[in-house]
Every structure is written in structure tokens, then in C-alpha cells.
Write an enzyme that holds these catalytic residues in place. Sequence first.
Site, mmCIF file in Angstrom:
data_model
loop_
_atom_site.group_PDB
_atom_site.id
_atom_site.type_symbol
_atom_site.label_atom_id
_atom_site.label_comp_id
_atom_site.label_asym_id
_atom_site.label_seq_id
_atom_site.Cartn_x
_atom_site.Cartn_y
_atom_site.Cartn_z
ATOM 1 N N TRP A 264 36.447 80.734 -2.470
ATOM 2 C CA TRP A 264 35.256 81.380 -3.029
ATOM 3 C C TRP A 264 34.844 80.820 -4.377
ATOM 4 C CZ3 TRP A 264 37.102 83.205 -7.530
ATOM 5 C CH2 TRP A 264 38.402 83.714 -7.571
ATOM 6 N N ASN A 265 35.684 80.012 -5.013
ATOM 7 C CA ASN A 265 35.350 79.724 -6.422
ATOM 8 C C ASN A 265 34.248 78.695 -6.618
ATOM 9 O OD1 ASN A 265 37.302 77.862 -5.550
ATOM 10 N ND2 ASN A 265 37.759 77.336 -7.655
ATOM 11 N N LYS B 175 34.121 77.106 7.693
ATOM 12 C CA LYS B 175 34.275 78.540 7.462
ATOM 13 C C LYS B 175 34.421 78.779 5.959
ATOM 14 C CE LYS B 175 37.460 81.471 6.908
ATOM 15 N NZ LYS B 175 36.818 82.371 5.942
ATOM 16 N N GLY C 217 42.182 76.095 -0.898
ATOM 17 C CA GLY C 217 42.456 77.519 -1.105
ATOM 18 C C GLY C 217 43.793 77.692 -1.793
ATOM 19 N N GLY C 218 44.357 78.875 -1.651
ATOM 20 C CA GLY C 218 45.602 79.204 -2.331
ATOM 21 C C GLY C 218 46.802 78.530 -1.665
ATOM 22 N N GLU D 255 43.874 71.109 -0.480
ATOM 23 C CA GLU D 255 43.652 71.155 -1.936
ATOM 24 C C GLU D 255 44.034 72.565 -2.360
ATOM 25 O OE1 GLU D 255 42.892 68.748 -3.837
ATOM 26 O OE2 GLU D 255 41.871 67.263 -2.610
ATOM 27 N N CYS E 218 40.811 75.716 -9.829
ATOM 28 C CA CYS E 218 42.139 75.209 -9.478
ATOM 29 C C CYS E 218 42.685 74.324 -10.586
ATOM 30 C CB CYS E 218 42.060 74.446 -8.169
ATOM 31 S SG CYS E 218 40.787 73.189 -8.194
ATOM 32 N N GLU F 202 50.017 80.980 -10.677
ATOM 33 C CA GLU F 202 48.582 80.778 -10.882
ATOM 34 C C GLU F 202 47.890 82.139 -11.008
ATOM 35 O OE1 GLU F 202 46.104 79.438 -7.557
ATOM 36 O OE2 GLU F 202 45.267 77.919 -8.887
HETATM 37 P P1 NAD Z 1 42.520 81.685 -0.072
HETATM 38 O O1 NAD Z 1 43.655 80.785 0.265
HETATM 39 O O2 NAD Z 1 42.723 83.140 -0.078
HETATM 40 O O3 NAD Z 1 41.291 81.419 0.923
HETATM 41 C C1 NAD Z 1 40.733 80.133 1.087
HETATM 42 C C2 NAD Z 1 40.080 80.061 2.450
HETATM 43 O O4 NAD Z 1 41.099 80.095 3.446
HETATM 44 C C3 NAD Z 1 39.148 81.225 2.769
HETATM 45 O O5 NAD Z 1 38.039 80.753 3.491
HETATM 46 C C4 NAD Z 1 40.016 82.109 3.640
HETATM 47 O O6 NAD Z 1 39.274 82.927 4.514
HETATM 48 C C5 NAD Z 1 40.801 81.069 4.411
HETATM 49 N N1 NAD Z 1 42.061 81.521 4.970
HETATM 50 C C6 NAD Z 1 42.942 82.401 4.454
HETATM 51 N N2 NAD Z 1 43.995 82.558 5.306
HETATM 52 C C7 NAD Z 1 43.754 81.755 6.366
HETATM 53 C C8 NAD Z 1 44.453 81.486 7.574
HETATM 54 N N3 NAD Z 1 45.598 82.091 7.876
HETATM 55 N N4 NAD Z 1 43.938 80.592 8.439
HETATM 56 C C9 NAD Z 1 42.776 79.975 8.162
HETATM 57 N N5 NAD Z 1 42.049 80.213 7.053
HETATM 58 C C10 NAD Z 1 42.542 81.085 6.152
HETATM 59 O O7 NAD Z 1 41.986 81.146 -1.480
HETATM 60 P P2 NAD Z 1 40.831 81.757 -2.367
HETATM 61 O O8 NAD Z 1 41.371 82.987 -3.022
HETATM 62 O O9 NAD Z 1 39.567 81.820 -1.612
HETATM 63 O O10 NAD Z 1 40.649 80.594 -3.457
HETATM 64 C C11 NAD Z 1 41.420 80.499 -4.590
HETATM 65 C C12 NAD Z 1 42.504 79.460 -4.427
HETATM 66 O O11 NAD Z 1 41.939 78.200 -4.078
HETATM 67 C C13 NAD Z 1 43.263 79.222 -5.705
HETATM 68 O O12 NAD Z 1 44.642 79.152 -5.442
HETATM 69 C C14 NAD Z 1 42.769 77.866 -6.172
HETATM 70 O O13 NAD Z 1 43.663 77.169 -6.989
HETATM 71 C C15 NAD Z 1 42.498 77.168 -4.890
HETATM 72 N N6 NAD Z 1 41.532 76.086 -5.093
HETATM 73 C C16 NAD Z 1 41.957 74.790 -5.035
HETATM 74 C C17 NAD Z 1 41.063 73.757 -5.279
HETATM 75 C C18 NAD Z 1 41.491 72.319 -5.231
HETATM 76 O O14 NAD Z 1 40.634 71.465 -5.079
HETATM 77 N N7 NAD Z 1 42.772 72.013 -5.331
HETATM 78 C C19 NAD Z 1 39.736 74.045 -5.577
HETATM 79 C C20 NAD Z 1 39.349 75.371 -5.638
HETATM 80 C C21 NAD Z 1 40.257 76.384 -5.381
#
Ligand code: NAD
Length: 495
Positions: A154-155, A178, A231-232, A253, A287, A388
Site C-alpha cells: 500500500w505504500n 493485485k 511487501g512485508g 522486494e 521500505c 521494521e
Molecule cells: P503486506 O506484505 O502485508 O502486503 C503486500 C501485498 O501482499 C498486499 O497486496 C497483500 O494483499 C499481499 N499479500 C499478503 N499476504 C499474501 C499471501 N499470502 N499471498 C499473496 N499475497 C499476499 O505488506 P504491506 O503492509 O502492504 O506493505 C508494507 C511492507 O512492504 C513493508 O514491510 C515494506 O518494507 C515493504 N515494502 C518493500 C519495498 C521494497 O521495494 N523492498 C517497497 C515498499 C514496501
Amino acid sequence: MAELEKLQMYIDGERVDAASGETFESLNPYTGKAWATVPRGGAEEADRAVAVAKRALTSGDWPALTATQRGHLLRRLGDLIAENAQRLAEVEVQDNGKLMAEMGMQLGYIPQWFYYFGGLADKIEGAVLPIDKPDTFTYTRHEPLGVVAMITPWNSPILLLAWKLAPALAAGNTVVVKPSEFTSASTLAFADLVEQAGIPRGVFNVVTGYGAEIGEALVSHDDVAKVAFTGGAQSGAHVYQTAAAGLKKVSLELGGKSPNIVFADCDMENAVKGAISGIFAATGQTCIAGSRLLVQESIHNEFVDKLVAFAKTAQMGDPMSADTQVGPVTTIPQYEKILGYMDVARDDGAECVLGGTKAERPECGDGWFVEPTIYTGVNNSMRIAQEEVFGPVLSVIPFKDDDEAVEIANDVIYGLASGVWTSSIRRAMEIPKRIQAGTVWVNTYRAVSYVAPFGGYKRSGLGRESGQDAIFEYLQTKTVWVSTATEVPDPFVLR
Ligand code: NAD
């Protein structure tokens, strides 16, 4: 009460609801109120979108395009993003709480990824191999992987989508995206531009819903060749495991706990700005946040005083306003998580020298705001230094010398980014070699480019986005052997 906007998925060039008819609400982080409904897609929509993308890969207009024509389409998409930047920015600010100032910068820059990879599309060359066998002509081709599932957080929904989409389309793949369930609106609005650019239907699809539902269905789908995930760390590890069952290619990432290292020989005014940009820009929801500020002991107190004084000037408030510098937290769970870490820091004995609470300033209205927060007296083994937070919360950690700075910098599970502030050319050249991170900024922070590879060491991820090599994350190599011999030799031995 104002009627909620009804958002729809984008599959095969059409706007669709979930087959179940179910929706959930998307909230505006500044008002705290729902402004739109989003379809709650599941396995049925994942199946449909993947089938459409699979079909578009081998039939219809997309596979018939030359690489040069694909490049033209990407450049047209870049132009459309530039022309529609204001509209997309407004959608993002409303849905995500990102600052208008930040979105204006991002959307002015995102077209470059489409220009760069559009230009690269017809420069992906195979090779004729100097093969060691007579009467044989052997060459390689770089071919698309197939259907790529892109899962974004979402960020920074559009920026992080662009990093994946531009190389994936340049390479000839088809895509199902997605976006995060918290911020689906901008990616759905972006689909209009893909359509206007003339990218054939079925090549780009957007499905919406929860990670554990439609996200999981995409990652485990037999016809998905690759998962590109941001994502996370926890969800990333789960996605990696699920994708492994189908032997899919994966790029990840993930999170970070990046060290921003300030040496006593730095330009202090610049280093203060670098520390601020590392943790308070984008409300710390990045991130690459420089969430561990390592400051050399001899300047520690003076530096912290200047940092606190500067941070106190940060304007909070309406993210639509051009003057706002720190906006709301994007989601309620994230808001609660940040406040939870303030309790953790206190219980661990860190000293709060700024903030440490939710923000209740009048200009913050009903939004989910937290005060820019700085902790000193932090030991690198504390949770506030290791985990984090993903918010405007800084841990300041003192160090004695170069060796100790490097040791503390590397003493985390993550390795996404880092900063070094020094006026010594020796340190500027030597310290980056010793830091375990995919990016090291020297006397700057939070710079990214379509030209520069980006990605994580250690638990911060797998693979690289941006830069020439990123296109190979979306290609596979085929070797073709053509025999020009007049006779097939002994069939019972290896040729
Ligand atoms: P999140 O991991 O909760 O969600 C990210 C995405 O993954 C969402 O679309 C979510 O619906 C999906 N998702 C979650 N569980 C899943 C599963 N079991 N199967 C498939 N898809 C799934 O992360 P968030 O809270 O949306 O974002 C914040 C995190 O993203 C932070 O940890 C941040 O550091 C990281 N991030 C990394 C980068 C990078 O480039 N390294 C950039 C931005 C954010």
C-alpha cells in the site's frame, strides 16, 4: 452521507465486480471515512484473469507485435501517465494519504520507467554461439516467462507497479496485478491508461481483494509463471513457499531496517536533512526508511539537538495541501502497530526525545497521525532497532569508530538500503564495500532511478528491479540447435 464510489476490477479490458458480489470499503486516511467500495475477488476471479492473460500471451495482437512496437506502446503509456498525473495523484492522496507533493514528484518521474524499458524492448539480443561442433548452428533467444502475477503493497502502489510492469511488458509477458486491499484505487485508475495506450486487452489485468484470498489464489495458480512481490518480510516468505510448490520464478522486494550512518567529519547541516529525509519523508512508510540513525559519539549530542529542532518544524495536516510534510498513516492496523512500537521502545528503556504519541494537532483532523518520533539511548539489540516499524519513528544509536559503525549497521536480518555521511573520500569509498545492503547512499538518501538496480541483501528480498538487468527477471533463455549435417551420426551417443 456522500455515496461511496464503486470501484471495479479490470479483466480482459472490462470492468467487473466479484462474482460473489462482495465488496469491502476503502478508507481515506485523512478523514478516517470510507470513500469507495472495492470488489472482494477470490479464486474465481484469479482463475479468470490468469486464463485471459494466458490467452493473450499466445493469441491476438500482443504476440504478433514486434519488440519495437511493444516499445512504442510502453512509451505511449509513459506519456499518458505524465498527462494524467494530477488525476492519478488525487486518487492516491484520497485513498492512501500520501502527500500531494510526493505524488506530484513520483508521477512526474514514473513515465521514465516506461520510456527506459520501452527503449530496451528491441535491444534484447540473443547470441550466435561459437559452438564446438561441426555442421551446427546454435543460437539463443530470450523469451517471455508467461503470465506474471504482480502483488504490490500500500505504500507506493503505482511506483512499485511501474518497476515491475515496464520490464515485464517490454519482455513480452502478460500480467495480472493485485494491489493492496488498502489501496486498490490508483492501480484500477491506472488500467484506464493502459487501455488508452493501446496495449491489447487481456495483457494487463487488475484484480482486487485480500492477500490470503485472491493473492494466495494467484501465487498458487498453475498457469502463473512468475510472482513479482513487494511487501512485508513475513508475507514475502509465505509467498516464496507457496510459489515453490509450483516451481515458479519469484522476485521479492521486502522490508528494511536501514542504517543511516553519520560520521563526525560530515557536513552536519546536510546530514541532518539526510536523517530527516530518511525517516520522516513519506511518514516513514517506506521500505528504505533510514530508521536506525548511527551517530558517531563525538557529535552525538549536538547532532541530536539539531535533528530534534529540525523535526519540530515538520508541518503535519491535509495531504492534499502543498505545505504538508508529514501526512497520516495509511492504514488503521499500521497506525496501531506504530503506536504499539512506542510502548515497546519505552519498555525497552529507549529515551524519547521527540514525539512518542499519536498526533492530536488540530490540523490532523480525524486522520490517523502519529507524531514524528525520535528515540536516543537505543541499543542495537532492542526491538525498536531490529524490527521494521514502517512509520516516522527513529532510533538513534551511538558508535565509536568505523569498525563499530559497520558492525552495528550489518547486525540486522535486513539489507535493503543504507546511508553514509562523511567528508572523507576514504570513508566514502571504503564503507559502502563493507555494508550488507543492496543500496548505499553517500551524502544523500532516498534517491532511486530507472537506471539503477534496486533490491535487497539478506531478508530484504530476492532479485533486482530497475536498470538494464531487471528485464532478465522477466525473460528465460532458449538455446536452438540447427544441424546442417547431411547425415545424422551415431544415434546412441551424446553429440
Ligand atoms: P503486506 O506484505 O502485508 O502486503 C503486500 C501485498 O501482499 C498486499 O497486496 C497483500 O494483499 C499481499 N499479500 C499478503 N499476504 C499474501 C499471501 N499470502 N499471498 C499473496 N499475497 C499476499 O505488506 P504491506 O503492509 O502492504 O506493505 C508494507 C511492507 O512492504 C513493508 O514491510 C515494506 O518494507 C515493504 N515494502 C518493500 C519495498 C521494497 O521495494 N523492498 C517497497 C515498499 C514496501
